[in-house]
Design an enzyme around this catalytic site. Structure first.
Site, short mmCIF file in Angstrom:
data_model
loop_
_atom_site.label_atom_id
_atom_site.label_comp_id
_atom_site.label_asym_id
_atom_site.label_seq_id
_atom_site.Cartn_x
_atom_site.Cartn_y
_atom_site.Cartn_z
N THR A 137 -3.72 -2.83 1.47
CA THR A 137 -3.12 -1.87 0.56
C THR A 137 -2.61 -0.63 1.31
O THR A 137 -3.12 -0.30 2.39
CB THR A 137 -4.18 -1.43 -0.47
OG1 THR A 137 -3.74 -0.26 -1.15
CG2 THR A 137 -5.52 -1.08 0.20
N ASP A 138 -1.65 0.06 0.70
CA ASP A 138 -1.18 1.32 1.30
C ASP A 138 -2.24 2.43 1.15
O ASP A 138 -2.12 3.49 1.77
CB ASP A 138 0.15 1.76 0.67
CG ASP A 138 0.08 2.00 -0.83
OD1 ASP A 138 -0.99 1.76 -1.44
OD2 ASP A 138 1.10 2.45 -1.41
N GLU A 139 -3.27 2.19 0.32
CA GLU A 139 -4.27 3.24 0.06
C GLU A 139 -5.08 3.58 1.31
O GLU A 139 -5.69 4.63 1.39
CB GLU A 139 -5.15 2.85 -1.12
CG GLU A 139 -4.31 2.54 -2.34
CD GLU A 139 -5.05 2.44 -3.66
OE1 GLU A 139 -6.17 2.95 -3.77
OE2 GLU A 139 -4.48 1.82 -4.58
N TYR A 178 -13.01 2.14 -2.37
CA TYR A 178 -12.12 0.96 -2.29
C TYR A 178 -11.27 1.01 -1.02
O TYR A 178 -11.26 0.07 -0.22
CB TYR A 178 -11.22 0.90 -3.53
CG TYR A 178 -10.02 -0.04 -3.38
CD1 TYR A 178 -10.20 -1.41 -3.22
CD2 TYR A 178 -8.71 0.46 -3.37
CE1 TYR A 178 -9.11 -2.26 -3.06
CE2 TYR A 178 -7.62 -0.38 -3.22
CZ TYR A 178 -7.82 -1.74 -3.06
OH TYR A 178 -6.73 -2.58 -2.89
N LYS A 182 -11.22 -1.41 2.35
CA LYS A 182 -10.03 -2.14 2.81
C LYS A 182 -9.65 -1.72 4.23
O LYS A 182 -9.27 -2.55 5.06
CB LYS A 182 -8.84 -1.91 1.86
CG LYS A 182 -8.99 -2.49 0.47
CD LYS A 182 -9.08 -4.00 0.43
CE LYS A 182 -7.81 -4.71 0.85
NZ LYS A 182 -7.92 -6.18 0.68
P1 NAD Z 1 -7.78 -8.91 -8.39
O1 NAD Z 1 -8.97 -8.04 -8.59
O2 NAD Z 1 -6.86 -9.17 -9.53
O3 NAD Z 1 -8.23 -10.34 -7.83
C1 NAD Z 1 -9.20 -10.49 -6.84
C2 NAD Z 1 -9.64 -11.94 -6.81
O4 NAD Z 1 -10.63 -12.08 -5.78
C3 NAD Z 1 -10.29 -12.41 -8.12
O5 NAD Z 1 -9.79 -13.69 -8.46
C4 NAD Z 1 -11.77 -12.48 -7.79
O6 NAD Z 1 -12.47 -13.46 -8.53
C5 NAD Z 1 -11.73 -12.82 -6.31
N1 NAD Z 1 -12.93 -12.39 -5.57
C6 NAD Z 1 -13.56 -11.19 -5.65
N2 NAD Z 1 -14.64 -11.18 -4.84
C7 NAD Z 1 -14.67 -12.39 -4.22
C8 NAD Z 1 -15.53 -12.98 -3.24
N3 NAD Z 1 -16.59 -12.31 -2.76
N4 NAD Z 1 -15.27 -14.24 -2.81
C9 NAD Z 1 -14.22 -14.93 -3.31
N5 NAD Z 1 -13.38 -14.43 -4.26
C10 NAD Z 1 -13.59 -13.17 -4.70
O7 NAD Z 1 -6.99 -8.26 -7.16
P2 NAD Z 1 -5.43 -8.18 -6.86
O8 NAD Z 1 -4.88 -6.98 -7.52
O9 NAD Z 1 -4.82 -9.51 -7.11
O10 NAD Z 1 -5.46 -7.88 -5.29
C11 NAD Z 1 -5.49 -8.94 -4.35
C12 NAD Z 1 -5.48 -8.35 -2.95
O11 NAD Z 1 -4.32 -7.54 -2.77
C13 NAD Z 1 -6.68 -7.43 -2.67
O12 NAD Z 1 -7.07 -7.62 -1.35
C14 NAD Z 1 -6.11 -6.04 -2.86
O13 NAD Z 1 -6.80 -5.11 -2.04
C15 NAD Z 1 -4.68 -6.23 -2.37
N6 NAD Z 1 -3.69 -5.31 -2.95
C16 NAD Z 1 -3.61 -5.14 -4.30
C17 NAD Z 1 -2.63 -4.29 -4.81
C18 NAD Z 1 -2.48 -4.08 -6.31
O14 NAD Z 1 -1.70 -3.23 -6.73
N7 NAD Z 1 -3.17 -4.83 -7.15
C19 NAD Z 1 -1.77 -3.62 -3.96
C20 NAD Z 1 -1.88 -3.83 -2.58
C21 NAD Z 1 -2.84 -4.69 -2.09
P1 TYD Z 2 -4.48 2.13 -10.93
O1 TYD Z 2 -3.65 1.17 -11.71
O2 TYD Z 2 -5.96 2.14 -11.14
O3 TYD Z 2 -4.11 1.90 -9.39
P2 TYD Z 2 -4.53 2.78 -8.08
O4 TYD Z 2 -5.62 3.71 -8.44
O5 TYD Z 2 -4.97 1.72 -7.14
O6 TYD Z 2 -3.27 3.46 -7.65
O7 TYD Z 2 -3.95 3.60 -11.21
C1 TYD Z 2 -2.59 3.96 -11.02
C2 TYD Z 2 -2.47 5.45 -11.26
O8 TYD Z 2 -2.75 5.71 -12.64
C3 TYD Z 2 -3.49 6.28 -10.47
O9 TYD Z 2 -2.88 7.50 -10.08
C4 TYD Z 2 -4.59 6.54 -11.47
C5 TYD Z 2 -3.86 6.61 -12.80
N1 TYD Z 2 -4.62 6.14 -13.98
C6 TYD Z 2 -4.72 6.96 -15.11
O10 TYD Z 2 -4.18 8.08 -15.16
N2 TYD Z 2 -5.43 6.48 -16.19
C7 TYD Z 2 -6.05 5.26 -16.17
O11 TYD Z 2 -6.71 4.90 -17.19
C8 TYD Z 2 -5.92 4.44 -15.01
C9 TYD Z 2 -6.58 3.08 -14.96
C10 TYD Z 2 -5.19 4.92 -13.94
#
Ligand code: NAD
Ligand code: TYD
Length: 372
Positions: A137-139, A178, A182
């Protein structure tokens, strides 16, 4: 059937993972895709109904932090490549329960790396033709400053709320449990490359949105709340900025980096699409109200400013020029189009939302695969 290449995709039942699994299963019928997922609250096999019977797809329920199981999987399926998406992914949960994040994101990634290393080192060809690709992630880069709170025009990004962007050389500075977990996993991946010569890749992506996202993240949570006339909890003053990318564009980038990325490299992935939270919330309201036949502005009254998230990063904005210049990737969807597609998907799939919020599907999987 003999497969050309066996790819282990972890976390494939989750949001981004399900789009990656679908893309790989359908695009590469001569490759076997093994989806390993623990099926936590965020994992849902309904996300993959359309590919579950494909001959090149296998699902295994399990934990990436289980070294015995990982060793067995690598051996049983002759794994040639890994795309690691399994993770705990929600910042608010990490604030309440950081240990689970360290266990899965840090120890789980390290366990996978070790299983891959041990298995591949024993084969005659060693690391040749192998790939360990870690999705991040970019975080991890921390927070950018909000130097233009009203936004300025930018050639690169359309609207920018600050003067800088995260690049691949930005120093890591994670703030939430988080992002700290990561960041740690990213360092372990690079350490396995630098120390053991493992063929690794890392990509760091901005906020994703689209179908199958668990309704705890901003966009699906707010769509669902608007549908139920529930308050929309905006943290702080809603001034934080995020850079949004449609999930299928991320899946395409992952495909490209897995196949054509330079081993040992890091790639930033982002939409050049910055939005201030409050403006995004108004846009979600406008779209949901229009598509549900409500008066324009009907749901604006649901906006509720609440106590800010502790350590809330002010601004994320990604420079994905390297990916564009070196591998030719760019986002395919305009944000307005992507958001409308997303809202339509949630309106058309209310059963999916009901299931994942009621916990019914977890009970169903417990019966099928045993208690977690
Ligand atoms: P998500 O929470 O929707 O899905 C995570 C999946 O991992 C789920 O299916 C869960 O069951 C599985 N999982 C969790 N713990 C596990 C374990 N110990 N062993 C096996 N499986 C396990 O997450 P997402 O949003 O799809 O993110 C996927 C990846 O992309 C993550 O690594 C996240 O850090 C990264 N990412 C997400 C975003 C975003 O905006 N969602 C952005 C950048 C990077
Ligand atoms: P989120 O979807 O949780 O992603 P991330 O924290 O990984 O960026 O949140 C996106 C943005 O929205 C973040 O600045 C937090 C804000 N947010 C709210 O203001 N209210 C909410 O209920 C949630 C879930 C997020």
């Amino acid at each position: 059937m003999n497969f050309k290449h066996n790819i282990l995709i972890t976390g494939g039942a989750g949001f981004i993972g399900s789009h990656v699994v679908r893309l790989f299963v359908t695009k590469y019928p001569d490759c076997r895709i093994i989806n390993l997922d623990k099926l936590t609250y965020a994992g849902n096999l309904a996300n993959l109904k359309d590919v579950e019977n494909c001959p090149n797809y296998r699902f295994v329920k399990g934990d990436i932090a289980d070294l015995g199981l990982m060793r067995q999987l690598f051996a049983d399926f002759c794994i040639d490549g890994v795309i690691n998406l399994a993770a705990e992914s929600h910042v608010d949960r990490s604030i309440k329960d950081p240990f689970t994040f360290a266990r899965t994101n840090v120890m789980g990634t390290l366990t996978l790396l070790q299983a891959a290393k041990e298995t591949w080192e024993k084969r005659a060809e060693g690391f040749a033709g192998k790939r360990f690709y870690h999705i991040s992630t970019d975080e991890v880069y921390g927070a950018l400053r909000l130097t233009h709170p009203e936004g300025i025009r930018s050639e690169l990004t359309g609207t920018a709320y600050g003067d800088d962007l995260f690049t691949e050389t930005t120093a890591y500075s994670p703030h939430s449990p988080y992002s700290a977990s990561k960041a740690s996993s990213d360092h372990f991946v690079r350490a396995y490359h630098d120390t053991y010569g493992m063929p690794t890749l890392v990509s760091n992506c901005s906020n994703n949105y689209g179908p199958n996202q668990f309704p705890e993240k901003l966009i699906p949570l707010f769509i669902n709340n608007i549908c139920h006339d529930k308050p929309l909890p905006v943290y702080g003053r809603g001034e934080n900025v995020r850079d949004w990318l449609y999930v299928e564009d991320h899946a395409r980038a992952i495909d490209l980096i897995y196949h054509e990325g330079n081993v040992g490299d890091t790639y930033n992935i982002g939409g050049f699409n910055e939005w201030k939270n409050i403006d995004l919330v108004k846009m979600i309201i406008k779209t949901v109200d229009r598509l549900t036949g409500k008066e324009p502005g009907h749901s604006l009254g649901l906006i509720t400013y609440v106590t800010d998230r502790p350590g809330h990063d002010m601004r994320y904005a990604i420079d994905s020029s390297k990916l564009k210049n070196e591998l030719g990737w760019q986002p395919s969807l305009q944000f307005e189009e992507g958001l409308e597609k997303t809202v339509r998907w949630y309106l058309d799939n209310r059963d999916w939302v009901e299931n994942v919020t009621s916990g019914d599907y977890l009970r169903y999987y417990d019966e099928m695969y045993g208690n977690r």
